[in-house]
Design an enzyme around this catalytic site. Sequence first.
Site, PDB file in Angstrom:
ATOM      1  N   HIS A  31      44.645  37.079  27.034  1.00  0.00           N
ATOM      2  CA  HIS A  31      45.601  37.997  26.390  1.00  0.00           C
ATOM      3  C   HIS A  31      45.184  39.468  26.433  1.00  0.00           C
ATOM      4  CE1 HIS A  31      47.804  34.583  24.898  1.00  0.00           C
ATOM      5  NE2 HIS A  31      46.821  34.164  24.128  1.00  0.00           N
ATOM      6  N   LYS A  57      36.227  30.012  17.216  1.00  0.00           N
ATOM      7  CA  LYS A  57      34.846  29.739  16.848  1.00  0.00           C
ATOM      8  C   LYS A  57      33.974  29.595  18.101  1.00  0.00           C
ATOM      9  CE  LYS A  57      36.142  27.690  12.491  1.00  0.00           C
ATOM     10  NZ  LYS A  57      36.094  29.007  11.873  1.00  0.00           N
TER      11      LYS A  57
HETATM   12  F1  V1D Z   1      45.631  31.561  11.879  1.00  0.00           F
HETATM   13  C1  V1D Z   1      44.951  32.689  11.934  1.00  0.00           C
HETATM   14  C2  V1D Z   1      43.991  32.956  10.978  1.00  0.00           C
HETATM   15  C3  V1D Z   1      43.289  34.141  11.029  1.00  0.00           C
HETATM   16  C4  V1D Z   1      43.557  35.026  12.033  1.00  0.00           C
HETATM   17  C5  V1D Z   1      44.513  34.746  13.003  1.00  0.00           C
HETATM   18  C6  V1D Z   1      45.221  33.565  12.970  1.00  0.00           C
HETATM   19  C7  V1D Z   1      46.237  33.260  13.989  1.00  0.00           C
HETATM   20  C8  V1D Z   1      46.811  32.070  14.316  1.00  0.00           C
HETATM   21  N1  V1D Z   1      47.668  32.282  15.356  1.00  0.00           N
HETATM   22  N2  V1D Z   1      46.718  34.175  14.852  1.00  0.00           N
HETATM   23  C9  V1D Z   1      47.577  33.574  15.661  1.00  0.00           C
HETATM   24  C10 V1D Z   1      48.285  34.227  16.776  1.00  0.00           C
HETATM   25  N3  V1D Z   1      48.801  35.494  16.339  1.00  0.00           N
HETATM   26  C11 V1D Z   1      50.050  35.674  15.868  1.00  0.00           C
HETATM   27  C12 V1D Z   1      50.376  37.055  15.489  1.00  0.00           C
HETATM   28  C13 V1D Z   1      50.035  37.523  14.161  1.00  0.00           C
HETATM   29  N4  V1D Z   1      51.273  38.294  14.199  1.00  0.00           N
HETATM   30  C14 V1D Z   1      51.944  38.686  13.092  1.00  0.00           C
HETATM   31  C15 V1D Z   1      51.751  37.393  15.219  1.00  0.00           C
HETATM   32  O1  V1D Z   1      50.822  34.735  15.797  1.00  0.00           O
HETATM   33  C16 V1D Z   1      47.377  34.498  17.962  1.00  0.00           C
HETATM   34  C17 V1D Z   1      47.053  33.282  18.764  1.00  0.00           C
HETATM   35  C18 V1D Z   1      46.051  33.612  19.842  1.00  0.00           C
HETATM   36  C19 V1D Z   1      45.813  32.480  20.798  1.00  0.00           C
HETATM   37  C20 V1D Z   1      44.675  32.785  21.723  1.00  0.00           C
HETATM   38  C21 V1D Z   1      44.491  31.820  22.884  1.00  0.00           C
HETATM   39  O2  V1D Z   1      44.385  30.506  22.423  1.00  0.00           O
HETATM   40  O3  V1D Z   1      45.571  31.853  23.779  1.00  0.00           O
HETATM   41  C22 V1D Z   1      43.217  32.187  23.640  1.00  0.00           C
HETATM   42  N5  V1D Z   1      43.059  31.987  24.893  1.00  0.00           N
HETATM   43  O4  V1D Z   1      41.845  32.433  25.281  1.00  0.00           O
HETATM   44  C23 V1D Z   1      41.188  32.864  24.233  1.00  0.00           C
HETATM   45  C24 V1D Z   1      42.052  32.733  23.179  1.00  0.00           C
END
Ligand code: V1D
Length: 429
Positions: free
Chosen positions: A135, A27
Amino acid sequence: MTHKPRVAYFYDPDVGNYYYGPGHPMKPHRLSLTHSLVLSYDLFQHMEIYRPLKATAFDMCTFHSEDYINFLQRVTPQNIGGFTSSRFNVGEDCPVFPGMFDFCSIYSGASLDGAVKLNNNQADIVINWSGGFHHAKKFEASGFCYVNDIVLAILELLKHHARVLYIDIDIHHGDGVQEAFYLTDRVMTVSFHRYGNYFFPGTGDLFEVGLERGKFYSVNVPLKEGIDDESFLSIFKPVVEKVVSFYQPSCVVLQCGADSLAGDRLGCFNLSIRGHGDCVKFVKKLHLPLLVLGGGGYTIRNVARCWAYETALILGKDIDHLIPTNEYYDFYAPDYSLLPDLVSNSKTDNHNTRQYLDLIQQSVTEHLRMLPGAPAVQMQEIPPDFSRLELPPEDSTDMDIRYNSYERDKIVSYNAEFYDLGNKFSDHS
Ligand code: V1D
Ligand code: CA
């Protein structure tokens, strides 16, 4: 560096208005909360506030592929059907939202402008809470990140600095930055992160140490869930201390992802805001030119608290633990405290035993001992500053108005109406 550092703070008032979409945890509004808190604590009086220029597609291509940046520039939620979007990994984690490219231009422009400020010795510490998108890869988006502003900023710093140290305290592994510099000894990357059980992005094992000239210049500190301040600092301090003593960097980039705080919506660490801030304090005490960036952070009231507290810390200012009234005051109910107890309510135990932490520290130290000492670089003629020419305003008839980066630096952004500063800002006008 003198006792009180010269601090430059980059902020674009539009950055908080972008929206990843319903249900998405990232957000940008948290940046409006943070800035409002910074202003309500009167911290603007002790630093220079700049509105950054937007990074152009050309700027982004110093790291990213033209194909990918072209795609980011042209794709919209309406026309996405006409692209083979899976190629660039946009989708659930990295949705195509209205203004996505502009959002990237703003946060990347701020990190780039910040790097130039440090290169020109016009500031000791630069802050860009809108940056830290660690990332993003050369050819694709990943983990809510589209353009890797950190890599762009480090490439700019490398024009003036022989060795750049990157430290990442976001709970996720700083994979995009590590990958970009995996083969070089000019940048040392150090990431502290949750590792195991398929926690995103799944990289950052202790034994990812770099390759070729870059062997042993990637440092990874894989941690288990529930780590608290005491455990985290007991590994953070000696690792950073040793890295600095072996590597002798001439500047530092610090990614301050706030998803490592207790109570984060996505994270599972147990850091307090004070503990997170202690990492910033420790890095500040190295007295090296420092670029401080944001990153993750999904419980937005705590992200704002954390980054406002760290802004004060960087300025060496003690601020009231009671939050002053501001536009977003209601977010801090019921305690209205800057440093609430985030840890007591957490249900996660610390799975990092002393034995485990000692083992990691020992292994990192062994890797560092393999280094030949601080690598020397034959500095050549310094390439010109990243200097995006600013186009004249759309309603201007004078096509000869152009600013180079030096002129641009004089354009301190203050909009008295927006910031409601009255006469307080007269020093910087
Ligand atoms: F919970 C969600 C709801 C909607 C969309 C995405 C998410 C979500 C939560 N955690 N996505 C994730 C992580 N993605 C996965 C992949 C989905 N695949 C199947 C695996 O687990 C991504 C987390 C990203 C974190 C970003 C960060 O905090 O490191 C960041 N740093 O700088 C900017 C962002
Ligand atoms: Ca990290």
